[in-house]
Design a protein around this motif. Structure first.
Motif, PDB file in Angstrom:
ATOM      1  N   ILE A  77     -34.204 -14.102  22.756  1.00  0.00           N
ATOM      2  CA  ILE A  77     -34.357 -12.654  22.765  1.00  0.00           C
ATOM      3  C   ILE A  77     -33.238 -12.031  21.948  1.00  0.00           C
ATOM      4  CG2 ILE A  77     -34.352 -10.614  24.244  1.00  0.00           C
ATOM      5  CD1 ILE A  77     -35.497 -12.384  26.452  1.00  0.00           C
ATOM      6  N   PHE A  78     -33.604 -11.016  21.152  1.00  0.00           N
ATOM      7  CA  PHE A  78     -32.621 -10.324  20.332  1.00  0.00           C
ATOM      8  C   PHE A  78     -31.464  -9.845  21.203  1.00  0.00           C
ATOM      9  CE2 PHE A  78     -30.886  -6.434  18.471  1.00  0.00           C
ATOM     10  CZ  PHE A  78     -30.478  -6.940  17.246  1.00  0.00           C
ATOM     11  N   GLY A  79     -30.240 -10.075  20.743  1.00  0.00           N
ATOM     12  CA  GLY A  79     -29.062  -9.623  21.463  1.00  0.00           C
ATOM     13  C   GLY A  79     -28.494 -10.653  22.411  1.00  0.00           C
ATOM     14  N   ARG A  80     -29.280 -11.636  22.820  1.00  0.00           N
ATOM     15  CA  ARG A  80     -28.797 -12.644  23.756  1.00  0.00           C
ATOM     16  C   ARG A  80     -27.810 -13.593  23.104  1.00  0.00           C
ATOM     17  NH1 ARG A  80     -28.489 -11.414  28.670  1.00  0.00           N
ATOM     18  NH2 ARG A  80     -30.071 -12.319  29.957  1.00  0.00           N
ATOM     19  N   ARG A  81     -27.852 -13.718  21.801  1.00  0.00           N
ATOM     20  CA  ARG A  81     -26.963 -14.625  21.113  1.00  0.00           C
ATOM     21  C   ARG A  81     -25.672 -13.925  20.703  1.00  0.00           C
ATOM     22  NH1 ARG A  81     -25.915 -19.315  19.146  1.00  0.00           N
ATOM     23  NH2 ARG A  81     -25.451 -19.631  16.972  1.00  0.00           N
ATOM     24  N   ARG A  82     -25.551 -12.670  20.953  1.00  0.00           N
ATOM     25  CA  ARG A  82     -24.391 -11.909  20.497  1.00  0.00           C
ATOM     26  C   ARG A  82     -23.070 -12.486  20.993  1.00  0.00           C
ATOM     27  NH1 ARG A  82     -25.094  -5.745  21.522  1.00  0.00           N
ATOM     28  NH2 ARG A  82     -22.931  -5.797  20.839  1.00  0.00           N
ATOM     29  N   PHE A  83     -23.003 -12.885  22.238  1.00  0.00           N
ATOM     30  CA  PHE A  83     -21.733 -13.404  22.746  1.00  0.00           C
ATOM     31  C   PHE A  83     -21.375 -14.721  22.067  1.00  0.00           C
ATOM     32  CE2 PHE A  83     -18.909 -15.503  25.841  1.00  0.00           C
ATOM     33  CZ  PHE A  83     -17.891 -14.564  25.825  1.00  0.00           C
ATOM     34  N   VAL A  84     -22.337 -15.586  21.883  1.00  0.00           N
ATOM     35  CA  VAL A  84     -22.085 -16.858  21.202  1.00  0.00           C
ATOM     36  C   VAL A  84     -21.629 -16.589  19.762  1.00  0.00           C
ATOM     37  CG1 VAL A  84     -23.120 -19.021  20.429  1.00  0.00           C
ATOM     38  CG2 VAL A  84     -23.660 -18.126  22.688  1.00  0.00           C
ATOM     39  N   ASP A  85     -22.269 -15.625  19.102  1.00  0.00           N
ATOM     40  CA  ASP A  85     -21.845 -15.242  17.744  1.00  0.00           C
ATOM     41  C   ASP A  85     -20.415 -14.715  17.748  1.00  0.00           C
ATOM     42  OD1 ASP A  85     -24.321 -15.944  16.713  1.00  0.00           O
ATOM     43  OD2 ASP A  85     -25.091 -13.887  16.719  1.00  0.00           O
ATOM     44  N   THR A  86     -20.080 -13.937  18.758  1.00  0.00           N
ATOM     45  CA  THR A  86     -18.733 -13.382  18.863  1.00  0.00           C
ATOM     46  C   THR A  86     -17.702 -14.495  19.059  1.00  0.00           C
ATOM     47  OG1 THR A  86     -19.618 -11.333  19.767  1.00  0.00           O
ATOM     48  CG2 THR A  86     -17.293 -11.748  20.147  1.00  0.00           C
ATOM     49  N   VAL A  87     -18.035 -15.474  19.872  1.00  0.00           N
ATOM     50  CA  VAL A  87     -17.149 -16.625  20.061  1.00  0.00           C
ATOM     51  C   VAL A  87     -16.965 -17.351  18.733  1.00  0.00           C
ATOM     52  CG1 VAL A  87     -16.878 -18.873  21.199  1.00  0.00           C
ATOM     53  CG2 VAL A  87     -17.644 -16.886  22.521  1.00  0.00           C
ATOM     54  N   GLU A  88     -18.054 -17.555  18.015  1.00  0.00           N
ATOM     55  CA  GLU A  88     -17.973 -18.217  16.706  1.00  0.00           C
ATOM     56  C   GLU A  88     -17.099 -17.424  15.735  1.00  0.00           C
ATOM     57  OE1 GLU A  88     -22.018 -18.812  15.416  1.00  0.00           O
ATOM     58  OE2 GLU A  88     -22.377 -20.318  16.974  1.00  0.00           O
TER      59      GLU A  88
ATOM     60  N   GLU B 195     -24.743 -18.297  28.238  1.00  0.00           N
ATOM     61  CA  GLU B 195     -23.811 -18.077  27.127  1.00  0.00           C
ATOM     62  C   GLU B 195     -22.379 -18.396  27.524  1.00  0.00           C
ATOM     63  OE1 GLU B 195     -25.405 -14.575  24.310  1.00  0.00           O
ATOM     64  OE2 GLU B 195     -25.117 -13.987  26.407  1.00  0.00           O
ATOM     65  N   VAL B 196     -21.948 -17.952  28.700  1.00  0.00           N
ATOM     66  CA  VAL B 196     -20.556 -18.207  29.087  1.00  0.00           C
ATOM     67  C   VAL B 196     -20.328 -19.687  29.373  1.00  0.00           C
ATOM     68  CG1 VAL B 196     -20.091 -15.852  29.869  1.00  0.00           C
ATOM     69  CG2 VAL B 196     -20.809 -17.552  31.532  1.00  0.00           C
ATOM     70  N   ARG B 197     -21.350 -20.366  29.893  1.00  0.00           N
ATOM     71  CA  ARG B 197     -21.198 -21.816  30.099  1.00  0.00           C
ATOM     72  C   ARG B 197     -21.019 -22.539  28.767  1.00  0.00           C
ATOM     73  NH1 ARG B 197     -25.029 -20.889  34.263  1.00  0.00           N
ATOM     74  NH2 ARG B 197     -26.745 -21.511  32.890  1.00  0.00           N
ATOM     75  N   ALA B 198     -21.713 -22.094  27.741  1.00  0.00           N
ATOM     76  CA  ALA B 198     -21.572 -22.695  26.412  1.00  0.00           C
ATOM     77  C   ALA B 198     -20.249 -22.297  25.754  1.00  0.00           C
ATOM     78  CB  ALA B 198     -22.741 -22.283  25.523  1.00  0.00           C
ATOM     79  N   ALA B 199     -19.791 -21.098  26.010  1.00  0.00           N
ATOM     80  CA  ALA B 199     -18.585 -20.584  25.364  1.00  0.00           C
ATOM     81  C   ALA B 199     -17.298 -21.158  25.950  1.00  0.00           C
ATOM     82  CB  ALA B 199     -18.546 -19.057  25.473  1.00  0.00           C
ATOM     83  N   ALA B 200     -17.283 -21.446  27.227  1.00  0.00           N
ATOM     84  CA  ALA B 200     -16.050 -21.834  27.919  1.00  0.00           C
ATOM     85  C   ALA B 200     -15.310 -22.993  27.276  1.00  0.00           C
ATOM     86  CB  ALA B 200     -16.330 -22.130  29.386  1.00  0.00           C
ATOM     87  N   PRO B 201     -15.951 -24.140  27.020  1.00  0.00           N
ATOM     88  CA  PRO B 201     -15.203 -25.247  26.416  1.00  0.00           C
ATOM     89  C   PRO B 201     -14.689 -24.904  25.017  1.00  0.00           C
ATOM     90  CG  PRO B 201     -17.317 -26.023  27.260  1.00  0.00           C
ATOM     91  CD  PRO B 201     -17.308 -24.529  27.380  1.00  0.00           C
TER      92      PRO B 201
END
Length: 167
Positions: A2-13, A45-51
């Motif tokens: 869904i549009f916008g759901r990847r925003r946090f992962v993009d921000t981490v990147e 998203e936060v589970r993927a971002a944490a490590p």
């Protein structure tokens, strides 16, 4: 997705790229986006971002490092794997604690009296020069690293083995 759901992962990147490139302006912008976007990020998203955030801690400058550690701890509280995050969080906390010990030694040697509040009350601008930037930042980061470290053995995380492995 869904549009916008990847925003946090993009921000981490974006934050990772800016920190690794040592681009202070881009890192500052990405850090601001990271802190704003965290609350809106999904648990996935936060589970993927944490490590990824934990692995980046050693490269993050002292000021925002403790905030990134707290954010990593909050990710663990939301289900991220503590086993993937704890070593980097603890290593960064150890660095802050060692700098805080230097701070205490230099504070006493400068005959500055009672220790100041870690949040800055009692510190002067001259203390950064007199005591050193890293020791002052280590002192000020203690409460944040305490929060980050306490979050690591959380039973709410995706891997409760960490809690039981500690006894």
């Amino acid at each position: 997705m869904i549009f916008g759901r990847r925003r946090f992962v993009d921000t981490v990147e974006n934050f990772e790229a800016a920190v690794r490139a040592q681009d202070a302006d881009a890192a500052e912008r990405a850090f601001a986006q990271l802190t704003r976007g965290f609350g809106k990020a999904s648990d996935t998203e936060v589970r993927a971002a944490a490590p990824r955030l934990a692995a980046l801690l050693g490269e993050v400058p002292p000021g925002p490092r403790a905030v990134v550690a707290v954010m990593t701890g909050a990710c663990v509280e939301r289900g991220a794997d503590p086993l993937a995050c704890a070593p980097d969080v603890f290593a960064s906390a150890l660095d802050a604690f060692e700098n805080a010990a230097v701070f205490c030694e230099r504070w006493a040697a400068a005959d500055r009296g009672e220790l100041p509040d870690p949040e800055g009350s009692g510190l002067e601008e001259a203390d950064f020069e007199r005591i050193g930037f890293e020791p002052v930042m280590g002192w000020q980061a203690l409460p944040q690293f305490e929060m980050a470290c306490v979050a690591m053995p959380t039973p709410r995380g995706s891997d409760a083995r960490f809690l039981t492995a500690r006894g």
